[in-house]
Design an enzyme around this catalytic site. Structure first.
Site, PDB file in Angstrom:
ATOM      1  N   CYS A 162       0.807  -1.222   0.000  1.00  0.00           N
ATOM      2  CA  CYS A 162       0.000   0.000   0.000  1.00  0.00           C
ATOM      3  C   CYS A 162       0.839   1.270   0.000  1.00  0.00           C
ATOM      4  O   CYS A 162       0.283   2.370  -0.047  1.00  0.00           O
ATOM      5  CB  CYS A 162      -0.954  -0.007   1.188  1.00  0.00           C
ATOM      6  SG  CYS A 162      -2.305  -1.146   0.908  1.00  0.00           S
TER       7      CYS A 162
HETATM    8  N1  COA Z   1     -19.798 -10.009   8.746  1.00  0.00           N
HETATM    9  C1  COA Z   1     -20.202 -10.142  10.011  1.00  0.00           C
HETATM   10  N2  COA Z   1     -19.346 -10.417  11.017  1.00  0.00           N
HETATM   11  C2  COA Z   1     -18.054 -10.575  10.708  1.00  0.00           C
HETATM   12  C3  COA Z   1     -17.569 -10.450   9.393  1.00  0.00           C
HETATM   13  C4  COA Z   1     -18.505 -10.164   8.390  1.00  0.00           C
HETATM   14  N3  COA Z   1     -18.142 -10.009   7.119  1.00  0.00           N
HETATM   15  N4  COA Z   1     -16.246 -10.648   9.399  1.00  0.00           N
HETATM   16  C5  COA Z   1     -15.884 -10.889  10.670  1.00  0.00           C
HETATM   17  N5  COA Z   1     -16.973 -10.848  11.468  1.00  0.00           N
HETATM   18  C6  COA Z   1     -17.047 -11.065  12.919  1.00  0.00           C
HETATM   19  C7  COA Z   1     -16.002 -12.071  13.399  1.00  0.00           C
HETATM   20  O1  COA Z   1     -16.504 -13.378  13.304  1.00  0.00           O
HETATM   21  C8  COA Z   1     -15.806 -11.628  14.816  1.00  0.00           C
HETATM   22  O2  COA Z   1     -16.838 -12.126  15.589  1.00  0.00           O
HETATM   23  P1  COA Z   1     -16.568 -12.645  17.102  1.00  0.00           P
HETATM   24  O3  COA Z   1     -16.077 -11.433  17.849  1.00  0.00           O
HETATM   25  O4  COA Z   1     -17.920 -13.132  17.518  1.00  0.00           O
HETATM   26  O5  COA Z   1     -15.531 -13.714  16.981  1.00  0.00           O
HETATM   27  C9  COA Z   1     -15.962 -10.111  14.762  1.00  0.00           C
HETATM   28  O6  COA Z   1     -16.720  -9.855  13.593  1.00  0.00           O
HETATM   29  C10 COA Z   1     -14.662  -9.359  14.714  1.00  0.00           C
HETATM   30  O7  COA Z   1     -13.847  -9.934  13.690  1.00  0.00           O
HETATM   31  P2  COA Z   1     -12.445  -9.334  13.309  1.00  0.00           P
HETATM   32  O8  COA Z   1     -11.879 -10.105  12.174  1.00  0.00           O
HETATM   33  O9  COA Z   1     -11.623  -9.194  14.555  1.00  0.00           O
HETATM   34  O10 COA Z   1     -12.915  -7.914  12.760  1.00  0.00           O
HETATM   35  P3  COA Z   1     -12.220  -6.529  12.868  1.00  0.00           P
HETATM   36  O11 COA Z   1     -12.990  -5.663  13.770  1.00  0.00           O
HETATM   37  O12 COA Z   1     -10.751  -6.680  13.113  1.00  0.00           O
HETATM   38  O13 COA Z   1     -12.416  -5.968  11.405  1.00  0.00           O
HETATM   39  C11 COA Z   1     -11.050  -5.652   9.460  1.00  0.00           C
HETATM   40  C12 COA Z   1     -11.868  -6.644  10.293  1.00  0.00           C
HETATM   41  C13 COA Z   1     -10.413  -6.424   8.317  1.00  0.00           C
HETATM   42  C14 COA Z   1     -12.020  -4.615   8.921  1.00  0.00           C
HETATM   43  C15 COA Z   1      -9.987  -4.982  10.340  1.00  0.00           C
HETATM   44  O14 COA Z   1      -9.272  -5.928  11.068  1.00  0.00           O
HETATM   45  C16 COA Z   1      -9.004  -4.144   9.562  1.00  0.00           C
HETATM   46  O15 COA Z   1      -9.363  -3.285   8.782  1.00  0.00           O
HETATM   47  N6  COA Z   1      -7.701  -4.330   9.854  1.00  0.00           N
HETATM   48  C17 COA Z   1      -6.636  -3.554   9.254  1.00  0.00           C
HETATM   49  C18 COA Z   1      -6.518  -3.997   7.852  1.00  0.00           C
HETATM   50  C19 COA Z   1      -5.523  -3.221   7.063  1.00  0.00           C
HETATM   51  O16 COA Z   1      -5.274  -2.071   7.240  1.00  0.00           O
HETATM   52  N7  COA Z   1      -4.972  -3.913   6.104  1.00  0.00           N
HETATM   53  C20 COA Z   1      -4.164  -3.339   5.170  1.00  0.00           C
HETATM   54  C21 COA Z   1      -4.668  -3.790   3.893  1.00  0.00           C
HETATM   55  S1  COA Z   1      -4.043  -2.857   2.591  1.00  0.00           S
END
Ligand code: COA
Length: 377
Positions: A162
């Site tokens: 990125c």
């Molecule tokens: N719909 C509904 N629930 C979902 C889901 C979806 N699509 N995806 C995950 N969940 C649930 C999980 O099962 C989890 O449930 P639990 O707490 O009951 O176990 C909960 O939501 C949290 O999951 P998690 O994966 O920890 O989500 P998050 O809050 O970390 O959000 C991202 C996910 C990817 C949005 C976030 O981690 C993120 O943006 N991270 C940084 C990514 C980044 O900058 N990457 C660089 C890429 S260029």
């Protein structure tokens, strides 16, 4: 030529954004994703009932918006993504004598950037193409783009997750500073929809496609735009954001097309690692200029996650940033990888008065970090 070789400063003299026409909302995306989940679970009903397999879970628009700030994204083709049996864009192969998809993205953004700078393709003598994933390795995308816009000089591709667009801007600015180019283009054509895993619940909603381009010229030739006061870069190895697609894949045919050949990440860990690292990186950059964060009028931050940006801005400023101070484009564009911060810059700089400071910062896979301190001319 003579005066450009003596230049000590560089400036962004024009910027342009382009995105494909298809708009994909969270609601549409989840209907298709959830249909895919239901079909998969029906296909494996016996194994699920026998406890041999975990059922897949559905996704929801509410989760997506809350977890990421994303409402819509532009993608090259949504018909394929919305087909539960396909779940990836339809992008037909093009013959070798046709402009490739990624080059076309780049050219579209460059045309807008050149118009903003009052330049034409023939003025350009360097094209640096920075993107998180190249459609192919050679001939270099930058050289195809150079040819398509009628530029002189040379082309060069750069890839740094990125931070690729910022890396391209750094290379372009250094070339202009050194006198090896007089009108350089940094272009980031990001086709994220094509290496996103649309079947993976944790990340199926993250990405959008877009291209952004910057024209970088010697400061003394710039009538308007932004002086590049300095560029800072840093990297620290991590596999938390990864894509194993590559030319070695064919030696393990069973794993061709496996999920690790697309974008995958440990999202939570990235979140936790990058917030403190990016905040410190930005504060260090400002400190090297003895600039208080409050003196910077605008922060064009990488657009990967809105909650992450809110926390980074909070750490930098000691308070929440307004949407004017730290513009948001992820709501409309999704995560466009390295194009995100430059898109925020392109769409949100017109109102800044002469002399004001702005900071453009990218962070992502690698881990990689890059920032430009800019001052309005
Ligand atoms: N719909 C509904 N629930 C979902 C889901 C979806 N699509 N995806 C995950 N969940 C649930 C999980 O099962 C989890 O449930 P639990 O707490 O009951 O176990 C909960 O939501 C949290 O999951 P998690 O994966 O920890 O989500 P998050 O809050 O970390 O959000 C991202 C996910 C990817 C949005 C976030 O981690 C993120 O943006 N991270 C940084 C990514 C980044 O900058 N990457 C660089 C890429 S260029």
């Amino acid at each position: 030529m003579g005066s450009s070789q003596k230049t000590t400063g560089t400036a962004i003299t024009g910027a342009g954004v382009w995105h494909p026409e298809h708009v994909l909302s969270n609601a549409e995306l989840c209907v298709a994703f959830n249909e895919f989940v239901n079909r998969e679970n029906a296909r494996h009903a016996d194994d699920i009932a026998a406890g041999k397999r975990e059922p897949l879970k559905t996704s929801s628009p509410e989760f997506i918006e809350k977890a990421s700030g994303i409402q819509t994204r532009y993608i090259v083709d949504k018909t394929g993504v919305l087909d539960p049996e396909r779940m990836c864009p339809n992008v037909p192969d093009r013959p070798d004598d046709q402009l490739s998809v990624q080059a076309e993205f780049g050219v579209n953004a460059i045309q807008r950037a050149l118009a903003a700078a009052g330049r034409v393709g023939e003025d350009v003598d360097l094209v640096v193409c920075g993107t998180s994933m190249m459609q192919r390795q050679y001939p270099a995308m930058s050289v195809e783009i150079q040819n398509a816009i009628g530029a002189r000089g040379f082309g060069l591709d750069a890839s740094l997750g990125c931070s690729s667009a910022v890396a391209a801007m750094q290379i372009a600015s250094n070339a202009v500073r050194a006198g090896t180019a007089t009108c350089a283009i940094a272009v980031a054509p990001e086709l994220m929809s094509c290496h996103n895993n649309w079947r993976e619940r944790d990340g199926h909603f993250l990405f959008g496609d877009a291209a952004v381009a910057m024209v970088i010229e010697p400061l003394e030739r710039a009538k308007t735009g932004f002086e590049i006061l300095s560029i800072q870069a840093m990297s620290k190895f991590s596999s938390n954001i990864r894509n194993n697609f590559g030319f070695l894949n064919r030696f393990d045919p069973e794993k061709v097309g496996a999920p690790d050949k697309l974008f995958y990440q440990q999202g939570r860990r990235v979140y936790k690692d990058v917030i403190p690292a990016a905040s410190k990186f930005i504060l260090d950059h400002l400190a090297s200029h003895e600039l208080e964060p409050s003196r910077v009028s605008r922060y064009w931050l990488h657009q990967a996650n809105q909650n992450m940006n809110d926390l980074i801005a909070q750490r930098i400023l000691g308070r929440s940033a307004t949407r004017t101070e730290a513009p948001v484009i992820i709501n409309e564009y999704g995560n466009t990888a390295s194009a995100g911060a430059p898109i925020a810059f392109t769409l949100h700089h017109d109102d800044l008065p002469k002399g004001s400071y702005g900071l453009l910062a990218a962070f992502g896979a690698g881990y990689s970090f890059g920032s430009l301190l800019l001052q309005r001319l």
